[in-house]
Scaffold this active site. Structure first.
Site, PDB file in Angstrom:
ATOM      1  N   HIS A 252       3.309 -11.163   7.907  1.00  0.00           N
ATOM      2  CA  HIS A 252       4.698 -10.688   7.979  1.00  0.00           C
ATOM      3  C   HIS A 252       5.626 -11.804   7.549  1.00  0.00           C
ATOM      4  O   HIS A 252       5.419 -12.967   7.913  1.00  0.00           O
ATOM      5  CB  HIS A 252       5.061 -10.228   9.393  1.00  0.00           C
ATOM      6  CG  HIS A 252       4.235  -9.074   9.823  1.00  0.00           C
ATOM      7  ND1 HIS A 252       4.427  -7.808   9.316  1.00  0.00           N
ATOM      8  CD2 HIS A 252       3.171  -8.996  10.647  1.00  0.00           C
ATOM      9  CE1 HIS A 252       3.517  -6.998   9.827  1.00  0.00           C
ATOM     10  NE2 HIS A 252       2.736  -7.693  10.635  1.00  0.00           N
TER      11      HIS A 252
ATOM     12  N   GLU B 226      -3.471 -10.293   8.416  1.00  0.00           N
ATOM     13  CA  GLU B 226      -2.178  -9.618   8.513  1.00  0.00           C
ATOM     14  C   GLU B 226      -1.062 -10.631   8.255  1.00  0.00           C
ATOM     15  O   GLU B 226      -1.093 -11.736   8.792  1.00  0.00           O
ATOM     16  CB  GLU B 226      -2.037  -9.035   9.926  1.00  0.00           C
ATOM     17  CG  GLU B 226      -0.727  -8.331  10.170  1.00  0.00           C
ATOM     18  CD  GLU B 226      -0.663  -7.711  11.570  1.00  0.00           C
ATOM     19  OE1 GLU B 226      -1.594  -7.937  12.385  1.00  0.00           O
ATOM     20  OE2 GLU B 226       0.330  -7.021  11.839  1.00  0.00           O
TER      21      GLU B 226
ATOM     22  N   ALA C 170       6.864  -1.458   7.930  1.00  0.00           N
ATOM     23  CA  ALA C 170       7.113  -0.706   9.162  1.00  0.00           C
ATOM     24  C   ALA C 170       5.879   0.062   9.643  1.00  0.00           C
ATOM     25  O   ALA C 170       5.749   0.367  10.838  1.00  0.00           O
ATOM     26  CB  ALA C 170       8.281   0.250   8.956  1.00  0.00           C
TER      27      ALA C 170
ATOM     28  N   ARG D 147      12.002 -10.331  16.988  1.00  0.00           N
ATOM     29  CA  ARG D 147      12.867  -9.226  16.577  1.00  0.00           C
ATOM     30  C   ARG D 147      12.849  -8.111  17.630  1.00  0.00           C
ATOM     31  O   ARG D 147      12.501  -8.332  18.766  1.00  0.00           O
ATOM     32  CB  ARG D 147      12.430  -8.753  15.181  1.00  0.00           C
ATOM     33  CG  ARG D 147      12.511  -9.894  14.146  1.00  0.00           C
ATOM     34  CD  ARG D 147      12.209  -9.434  12.754  1.00  0.00           C
ATOM     35  NE  ARG D 147      13.227  -8.496  12.277  1.00  0.00           N
ATOM     36  CZ  ARG D 147      13.086  -7.741  11.193  1.00  0.00           C
ATOM     37  NH1 ARG D 147      11.966  -7.821  10.459  1.00  0.00           N
ATOM     38  NH2 ARG D 147      14.027  -6.907  10.819  1.00  0.00           N
TER      39      ARG D 147
ATOM     40  N   ARG E  54      17.992  -7.170  -1.030  1.00  0.00           N
ATOM     41  CA  ARG E  54      18.781  -6.946   0.193  1.00  0.00           C
ATOM     42  C   ARG E  54      18.226  -7.790   1.337  1.00  0.00           C
ATOM     43  O   ARG E  54      17.078  -8.202   1.294  1.00  0.00           O
ATOM     44  CB  ARG E  54      18.702  -5.478   0.622  1.00  0.00           C
ATOM     45  CG  ARG E  54      19.376  -4.570  -0.352  1.00  0.00           C
ATOM     46  CD  ARG E  54      19.493  -3.154   0.185  1.00  0.00           C
ATOM     47  NE  ARG E  54      19.987  -2.307  -0.904  1.00  0.00           N
ATOM     48  CZ  ARG E  54      19.237  -1.596  -1.726  1.00  0.00           C
ATOM     49  NH1 ARG E  54      17.942  -1.584  -1.566  1.00  0.00           N
ATOM     50  NH2 ARG E  54      19.756  -0.884  -2.689  1.00  0.00           N
TER      51      ARG E  54
ATOM     52  N   ASN F  58       0.510  -6.720   4.441  1.00  0.00           N
ATOM     53  CA  ASN F  58       1.803  -6.617   5.116  1.00  0.00           C
ATOM     54  C   ASN F  58       2.144  -5.138   5.052  1.00  0.00           C
ATOM     55  O   ASN F  58       2.616  -4.644   4.008  1.00  0.00           O
ATOM     56  CB  ASN F  58       2.868  -7.463   4.417  1.00  0.00           C
ATOM     57  CG  ASN F  58       4.208  -7.376   5.140  1.00  0.00           C
ATOM     58  OD1 ASN F  58       4.369  -6.564   6.060  1.00  0.00           O
ATOM     59  ND2 ASN F  58       5.172  -8.183   4.727  1.00  0.00           N
TER      60      ASN F  58
ATOM     61  N   PRO G 166       5.761  -0.032   2.851  1.00  0.00           N
ATOM     62  CA  PRO G 166       7.067   0.534   2.533  1.00  0.00           C
ATOM     63  C   PRO G 166       8.206  -0.471   2.496  1.00  0.00           C
ATOM     64  O   PRO G 166       8.319  -1.340   3.363  1.00  0.00           O
ATOM     65  CB  PRO G 166       7.294   1.545   3.659  1.00  0.00           C
ATOM     66  CG  PRO G 166       5.936   1.944   4.080  1.00  0.00           C
ATOM     67  CD  PRO G 166       5.070   0.730   3.894  1.00  0.00           C
ATOM     68  N   ASN G 167       9.028  -0.314   1.477  1.00  0.00           N
ATOM     69  CA  ASN G 167      10.286  -1.039   1.278  1.00  0.00           C
ATOM     70  C   ASN G 167      10.113  -2.485   0.838  1.00  0.00           C
ATOM     71  O   ASN G 167      11.104  -3.134   0.503  1.00  0.00           O
ATOM     72  CB  ASN G 167      11.181  -0.965   2.538  1.00  0.00           C
ATOM     73  CG  ASN G 167      11.613   0.449   2.830  1.00  0.00           C
ATOM     74  OD1 ASN G 167      12.104   1.138   1.933  1.00  0.00           O
ATOM     75  ND2 ASN G 167      11.404   0.913   4.053  1.00  0.00           N
TER      76      ASN G 167
ATOM     77  N   TYR H  95      14.461 -11.586   5.003  1.00  0.00           N
ATOM     78  CA  TYR H  95      13.229 -11.505   4.220  1.00  0.00           C
ATOM     79  C   TYR H  95      13.139 -12.496   3.053  1.00  0.00           C
ATOM     80  O   TYR H  95      12.129 -12.518   2.352  1.00  0.00           O
ATOM     81  CB  TYR H  95      13.042 -10.072   3.702  1.00  0.00           C
ATOM     82  CG  TYR H  95      12.903  -9.061   4.813  1.00  0.00           C
ATOM     83  CD1 TYR H  95      11.877  -9.166   5.751  1.00  0.00           C
ATOM     84  CD2 TYR H  95      13.801  -8.007   4.946  1.00  0.00           C
ATOM     85  CE1 TYR H  95      11.751  -8.252   6.775  1.00  0.00           C
ATOM     86  CE2 TYR H  95      13.678  -7.080   5.971  1.00  0.00           C
ATOM     87  CZ  TYR H  95      12.647  -7.210   6.880  1.00  0.00           C
ATOM     88  OH  TYR H  95      12.525  -6.296   7.896  1.00  0.00           O
TER      89      TYR H  95
HETATM   90  O1  CA2 Z   1       8.488  -9.187   8.374  1.00  0.00           O
HETATM   91  C1  CA2 Z   1       7.787  -8.396   7.710  1.00  0.00           C
HETATM   92  O2  CA2 Z   1       7.120  -8.738   6.749  1.00  0.00           O
HETATM   93  C2  CA2 Z   1       7.811  -6.903   8.063  1.00  0.00           C
HETATM   94  O3  CA2 Z   1       6.507  -6.388   7.849  1.00  0.00           O
HETATM   95  C3  CA2 Z   1       8.806  -6.258   7.118  1.00  0.00           C
HETATM   96  C4  CA2 Z   1       9.033  -4.782   7.393  1.00  0.00           C
HETATM   97  C5  CA2 Z   1       9.371  -4.576   8.880  1.00  0.00           C
HETATM   98  O4  CA2 Z   1       9.487  -3.188   9.144  1.00  0.00           O
HETATM   99  C6  CA2 Z   1       8.323  -5.184   9.787  1.00  0.00           C
HETATM  100  O5  CA2 Z   1       8.722  -4.988  11.129  1.00  0.00           O
HETATM  101  C7  CA2 Z   1       8.178  -6.661   9.523  1.00  0.00           C
HETATM  102  C8  CA2 Z   1      10.183  -4.255   6.554  1.00  0.00           C
HETATM  103  C9  CA2 Z   1      10.004  -4.424   5.078  1.00  0.00           C
HETATM  104  C10 CA2 Z   1      11.282  -4.072   4.422  1.00  0.00           C
HETATM  105  O6  CA2 Z   1      11.552  -5.026   3.439  1.00  0.00           O
HETATM  106  C11 CA2 Z   1      12.823  -5.081   2.945  1.00  0.00           C
HETATM  107  C12 CA2 Z   1      13.061  -6.072   2.031  1.00  0.00           C
HETATM  108  C13 CA2 Z   1      14.318  -6.218   1.494  1.00  0.00           C
HETATM  109  C14 CA2 Z   1      15.333  -5.351   1.849  1.00  0.00           C
HETATM  110  C15 CA2 Z   1      15.085  -4.354   2.772  1.00  0.00           C
HETATM  111  C16 CA2 Z   1      13.836  -4.200   3.318  1.00  0.00           C
END
Ligand code: CA2
Length: 145
Positions: free
Chosen positions: A101, A99, A78, A108, A19, A75, A11-12, A24
């Site tokens: 990230h 895995e 969340a 974090r 953003r 990856n 997701p996301n 990221y």
């Molecule tokens: O650090 C990572 O790759 C995460 O898997 C990213 C997830 C987060 O919930 C994990 O704790 C760590 C979030 C992905 C959301 O990606 C976005 C990218 C750009 C803007 C907003 C969100």
């Protein structure tokens, strides 16, 4: 024969590059896909690169990976921190999993410190941004050779 990697983004991650670049990075998921595919090809590996915002769809992809893919790079976004269903699917198929990230989840919030994926993965790459996906290709090459 060329081995195949299923790359799953949760997701996301489709929002990458639009953003929160401080956390990221500035690259889009399409950029990461291109770099990973190129690196994989140089090591005689194939990449099937996907993203979904839907947990059940990801579970379905993992179930269908048996007999089609030799390794999984995931990856789970969340869902990393919540999904017993993804963990169970990975356990069920028994395909070696790496895995990844982008951010260092241990630097974090506390709730990001636990991963359901880690207990079934060969290992985790966390905190190296998009380079982590390329490191995962090297890791897979070592695992499936
Ligand atoms: O650090 C990572 O790759 C995460 O898997 C990213 C997830 C987060 O919930 C994990 O704790 C760590 C979030 C992905 C959301 O990606 C976005 C990218 C750009 C803007 C907003 C969100």
């Amino acid at each position: 024969m060329t081995k195949s990697i299923l790359v799953i983004n949760g997701p996301n991650l489709n929002l990458l590059g639009t953003r929160e670049p401080d956390i990221y990075g500035a690259e889009t998921l399409a950029d990461i896909k291109d770099r990973m595919t190129e690196k994989a090809a140089s090591l005689d590996l194939e990449v099937d690169f996907r993203q979904s915002n839907i947990e059940g769809e990801i579970v379905g992809w993992i179930q269908d990976a048996r007999g089609r893919h030799d390794a999984i790079v995931i990856n789970a976004g969340a869902l990393t921190h919540t999904s017993v269903a993804i963990m169970d699917a990975l356990l069920a198929v028994g395909i070696p999993t790496v895995e990844v990230h982008l951010s260092n989840i241990f630097k974090r919030e506390e709730f990001r410190h636990h991963s359901y994926i880690s207990s079934v993965a060969v290992g985790m790459i966390t905190g190296f941004g998009s380079a982590g996906y390329l490191m995962a290709v090297d890791a897979v090459k070592n695992i499936v050779k």
